[in-house]
Design a protein around this motif. Sequence first.
Motif, PDB file in Angstrom:
ATOM      1  N   UNK A  62       0.819  -1.212   0.000  1.00 40.41           N
ATOM      2  CA  UNK A  62       0.000   0.000   0.000  1.00 40.41           C
ATOM      3  C   UNK A  62       0.849   1.257   0.000  1.00 40.41           C
ATOM      4  N   UNK A  63       1.961   1.243   0.757  1.00 46.33           N
ATOM      5  CA  UNK A  63       2.825   2.421   0.806  1.00 46.33           C
ATOM      6  C   UNK A  63       3.446   2.721  -0.541  1.00 46.33           C
ATOM      7  N   UNK A  64       3.870   1.681  -1.256  1.00 44.40           N
ATOM      8  CA  UNK A  64       4.447   1.871  -2.585  1.00 44.40           C
ATOM      9  C   UNK A  64       3.378   2.302  -3.575  1.00 44.40           C
ATOM     10  N   UNK A  65       2.185   1.713  -3.464  1.00 44.61           N
ATOM     11  CA  UNK A  65       1.104   2.101  -4.371  1.00 44.61           C
ATOM     12  C   UNK A  65       0.770   3.580  -4.206  1.00 44.61           C
ATOM     13  N   UNK A  66       0.752   4.056  -2.979  1.00 36.95           N
ATOM     14  CA  UNK A  66       0.474   5.477  -2.736  1.00 36.95           C
ATOM     15  C   UNK A  66       1.573   6.347  -3.325  1.00 36.95           C
ATOM     16  N   UNK A  67       2.827   5.882  -3.246  1.00 41.19           N
ATOM     17  CA  UNK A  67       3.952   6.633  -3.800  1.00 41.19           C
ATOM     18  C   UNK A  67       3.845   6.699  -5.320  1.00 41.19           C
ATOM     19  N   UNK A  68       3.503   5.581  -5.947  1.00 40.22           N
ATOM     20  CA  UNK A  68       3.342   5.532  -7.406  1.00 40.22           C
ATOM     21  C   UNK A  68       2.230   6.479  -7.843  1.00 40.22           C
ATOM     22  N   UNK A  69       1.114   6.452  -7.130  1.00 43.23           N
ATOM     23  CA  UNK A  69      -0.003   7.333  -7.476  1.00 43.23           C
ATOM     24  C   UNK A  69       0.406   8.801  -7.361  1.00 43.23           C
ATOM     25  N   UNK A  70       1.200   9.123  -6.354  1.00 40.66           N
ATOM     26  CA  UNK A  70       1.649  10.500  -6.174  1.00 40.66           C
ATOM     27  C   UNK A  70       2.581  10.915  -7.310  1.00 40.66           C
ATOM     28  N   UNK A  71       3.486  10.020  -7.699  1.00 37.93           N
ATOM     29  CA  UNK A  71       4.382  10.305  -8.820  1.00 37.93           C
ATOM     30  C   UNK A  71       3.569  10.664 -10.058  1.00 37.93           C
ATOM     31  N   UNK A  72       2.568   9.866 -10.357  1.00 40.30           N
ATOM     32  CA  UNK A  72       1.750  10.096 -11.546  1.00 40.30           C
ATOM     33  C   UNK A  72       0.942  11.381 -11.440  1.00 40.30           C
ATOM     34  N   UNK A  73       0.668  11.804 -10.228  1.00 38.53           N
ATOM     35  CA  UNK A  73      -0.110  13.026 -10.023  1.00 38.53           C
ATOM     36  C   UNK A  73       0.738  14.288 -10.176  1.00 38.53           C
ATOM     37  N   UNK A  74       1.931  14.289  -9.556  1.00 41.95           N
ATOM     38  CA  UNK A  74       2.683  15.531  -9.467  1.00 41.95           C
ATOM     39  C   UNK A  74       3.741  15.710 -10.549  1.00 41.95           C
ATOM     40  N   UNK A  75       4.181  14.634 -11.187  1.00 45.91           N
ATOM     41  CA  UNK A  75       5.201  14.752 -12.221  1.00 45.91           C
ATOM     42  C   UNK A  75       4.535  15.009 -13.559  1.00 45.91           C
ATOM     43  N   UNK A  76       4.865  16.158 -14.142  1.00 48.05           N
ATOM     44  CA  UNK A  76       4.304  16.521 -15.441  1.00 48.05           C
ATOM     45  C   UNK A  76       5.212  16.026 -16.553  1.00 48.05           C
ATOM     46  N   UNK A  77       4.664  15.179 -17.407  1.00 45.99           N
ATOM     47  CA  UNK A  77       5.432  14.627 -18.524  1.00 45.99           C
ATOM     48  C   UNK A  77       4.821  15.096 -19.837  1.00 45.99           C
TER      49      UNK A  77
END
Length: 301
Positions: free
Chosen positions: A283-298
């Motif tokens: 769950x902790x990694x899943x939350x981190x992945x979701x945050x990456x996809x949210x805040x990193x603009x590609x």
Amino acid sequence: MHSSGLIELEAVLAVARHGGFRAAAVDMGMSRSALSATVAGLEARLGVRLFNRTTRSVSTTEAGEQFIARIAPALADIRGAMEATNELRDTPTGTLRLNSSVGAAQMIFAPVVLEYLRRYPDMKVDIVTERRMIDIVAEGFDAGIRLAEAVPRDMVAVPMSGEQRMVVVASPQYLQKHPAPQVPDDLMAHRCVRWRFSSGIVYRWEFARHGEAMTLDVPGPITLDEPLLMLEAARAGVGIAYMGMFHVAEDLASGRLVPLLEEWSPSYPGICLYYPSRRNVPAGLRAFIDLVREVIELPGR
């Protein structure tokens, strides 16, 4: 079972995985002496020796190998059950262990890591930075962060940046004493800040323009393996440096450094978060992945 049985079993697996007590103690967040006592206590209750110990090495005994083969799947099931329960919480809890290059960690620290800690106060983040590539599974990490081109093919990769760009830079003081290079070959007559890989190989500077590519083993008075030291050398006028734009952007904006050979500067794939493919992502990694996809603009997203 003894009240600390799960800790003891995890300790045995950590020692077997790392092939020694020192690295296993770091993995477990224990002192080496405490870890040794924990394993010794379990061996005493079992009445068998699980590890052969010498001053230079640690190896599993035959009984240890059989014991580990039995407990490893059971502990994996227990961890899975705990993670499944954790996912029912409003916020995840536990420790997220990441292995990263120094540069990649610097790039994502403020926008991702600090925001992650703010959003998930019950989570802890443990980041180990090093230049060498490691087996993140064997060494007990949840995920790694590296250049996309270095991510193992059997891993799930999540982009954390767009393409990055290399740039040749020098200080105004250096350029007052030396004419600016007009083409890459001009660098052979300059003082350069050379860059050594963790393997010991000195990096050959790469250039490309209009389909033409070349590499140069540039001369120079100093060879370094740490970007921050290379940056300091360039600022001090020691010589011309070749670095990622991320490291020099502020210096270029302030005028402390001047870009050179810009039309020859190539780009390279950005960084990725990567982790092993499995059905139940913690769950902790899943939350981190979701945050990456949210805040990193590609680009294109």
